[in-house]
Design a protein around this motif. Structure first.
Motif, PDB file in Angstrom:
ATOM      1  N   LYS A  74      28.260  22.896 -14.587  1.00 45.52           N
ATOM      2  CA  LYS A  74      29.111  24.071 -14.452  1.00 45.52           C
ATOM      3  C   LYS A  74      29.931  24.358 -15.705  1.00 45.52           C
ATOM      4  N   SER A  75      29.830  23.548 -16.707  1.00 47.88           N
ATOM      5  CA  SER A  75      30.661  23.692 -17.896  1.00 47.88           C
ATOM      6  C   SER A  75      30.415  25.045 -18.556  1.00 47.88           C
ATOM      7  N   PRO A  76      31.493  25.775 -18.873  1.00 45.45           N
ATOM      8  CA  PRO A  76      31.331  27.089 -19.509  1.00 45.45           C
ATOM      9  C   PRO A  76      31.036  27.004 -21.006  1.00 45.45           C
ATOM     10  N   LEU A  77      30.986  25.810 -21.544  1.00 43.96           N
ATOM     11  CA  LEU A  77      30.776  25.643 -22.977  1.00 43.96           C
ATOM     12  C   LEU A  77      29.307  25.805 -23.334  1.00 43.96           C
ATOM     13  N   THR A  78      29.061  26.318 -24.517  1.00 47.96           N
ATOM     14  CA  THR A  78      27.697  26.393 -25.017  1.00 47.96           C
ATOM     15  C   THR A  78      27.270  25.010 -25.489  1.00 47.96           C
ATOM     16  N   ASP A  79      25.988  24.869 -25.801  1.00 49.52           N
ATOM     17  CA  ASP A  79      25.500  23.570 -26.264  1.00 49.52           C
ATOM     18  C   ASP A  79      26.169  23.157 -27.571  1.00 49.52           C
ATOM     19  N   GLY A  80      26.410  24.110 -28.459  1.00 55.28           N
ATOM     20  CA  GLY A  80      27.085  23.800 -29.718  1.00 55.28           C
ATOM     21  C   GLY A  80      28.516  23.345 -29.505  1.00 55.28           C
ATOM     22  N   GLN A  81      29.208  23.987 -28.565  1.00 60.93           N
ATOM     23  CA  GLN A  81      30.586  23.589 -28.265  1.00 60.93           C
ATOM     24  C   GLN A  81      30.629  22.203 -27.631  1.00 60.93           C
ATOM     25  N   LYS A  82      29.650  21.913 -26.770  1.00 60.18           N
ATOM     26  CA  LYS A  82      29.588  20.579 -26.165  1.00 60.18           C
ATOM     27  C   LYS A  82      29.335  19.523 -27.238  1.00 60.18           C
ATOM     28  N   ARG A  83      28.430  19.824 -28.156  1.00 60.48           N
ATOM     29  CA  ARG A  83      28.128  18.883 -29.240  1.00 60.48           C
ATOM     30  C   ARG A  83      29.364  18.648 -30.100  1.00 60.48           C
ATOM     31  N   LEU A  84      30.088  19.742 -30.394  1.00 57.85           N
ATOM     32  CA  LEU A  84      31.310  19.622 -31.192  1.00 57.85           C
ATOM     33  C   LEU A  84      32.368  18.797 -30.455  1.00 57.85           C
ATOM     34  N   ALA A  85      32.469  18.973 -29.136  1.00 57.56           N
ATOM     35  CA  ALA A  85      33.424  18.188 -28.349  1.00 57.56           C
ATOM     36  C   ALA A  85      33.048  16.716 -28.362  1.00 57.56           C
ATOM     37  N   ARG A  86      31.760  16.409 -28.266  1.00 54.05           N
ATOM     38  CA  ARG A  86      31.327  15.000 -28.319  1.00 54.05           C
ATOM     39  C   ARG A  86      31.597  14.392 -29.678  1.00 54.05           C
ATOM     40  N   ILE A  87      31.348  15.147 -30.737  1.00 54.60           N
ATOM     41  CA  ILE A  87      31.628  14.644 -32.084  1.00 54.60           C
ATOM     42  C   ILE A  87      33.127  14.377 -32.241  1.00 54.60           C
ATOM     43  N   GLY A  88      33.945  15.308 -31.742  1.00 55.56           N
ATOM     44  CA  GLY A  88      35.388  15.114 -31.777  1.00 55.56           C
ATOM     45  C   GLY A  88      35.819  13.890 -30.979  1.00 55.56           C
ATOM     46  N   ALA A  89      35.154  13.665 -29.834  1.00 58.18           N
ATOM     47  CA  ALA A  89      35.468  12.493 -29.016  1.00 58.18           C
ATOM     48  C   ALA A  89      35.152  11.212 -29.775  1.00 58.18           C
ATOM     49  N   TYR A  90      33.983  11.171 -30.407  1.00 55.08           N
ATOM     50  CA  TYR A  90      33.607   9.969 -31.139  1.00 55.08           C
ATOM     51  C   TYR A  90      34.534   9.733 -32.333  1.00 55.08           C
TER      52      TYR A  90
END
Length: 110
Positions: A74-90
């Motif tokens: 259900k996440s409203p984020l695009t795949d690029g935004q999700k990838r950016l969030a994961r990179i930020g998390a790491y």
């Protein structure tokens, strides 16, 4: 013979401990939030303890995993935004580790 306390050293240790704790907890919390926002909610299998007060069942664990998967879809984020969030998390987890290593270096090198 009197006891002398170096109050400035006490304040330095207190400040270093407070700042270190804030950095570690802060970076970990931000990293975990970004990880969840990126669609990778950490699911931890319940541990079996012999003297545990409450242990969740396999059914409850499956329900939690299913709910996490549903929320990720259900996440409203695009795949690029999700990838950016994961990179930020790491990166946040890496900064958390660096804060721990900096604290250890203060202890070992002094």
């Amino acid at each position: 013979m009197g006891i002398s306390i170096d109050w400035f050293a006490f304040v330095q240790v207190f400040a270093a401990a407070l700042i270190g704790a804030l950095l570690v907890v802060g970076f970990y919390a931000v990293g975990l939030r970004l990880l969840v926002r990126g669609g990778r909610a950490p699911i931890v299998a319940p541990a079996e303890f012999t003297d545990a007060i409450t242990v969740i069942s396999e059914k409850e664990a499956r329900r939690a995993a299913k709910a996490a998967a549903k929320a990720a879809k259900k996440s409203p984020l695009t795949d690029g935004q999700k990838r950016l969030a994961r990179i930020g998390a790491y990166l946040s987890f890496a900064l958390c580790g660096l804060a721990v290593l900096a604290g250890l270096s203060l202890i070992v090198l002094r």
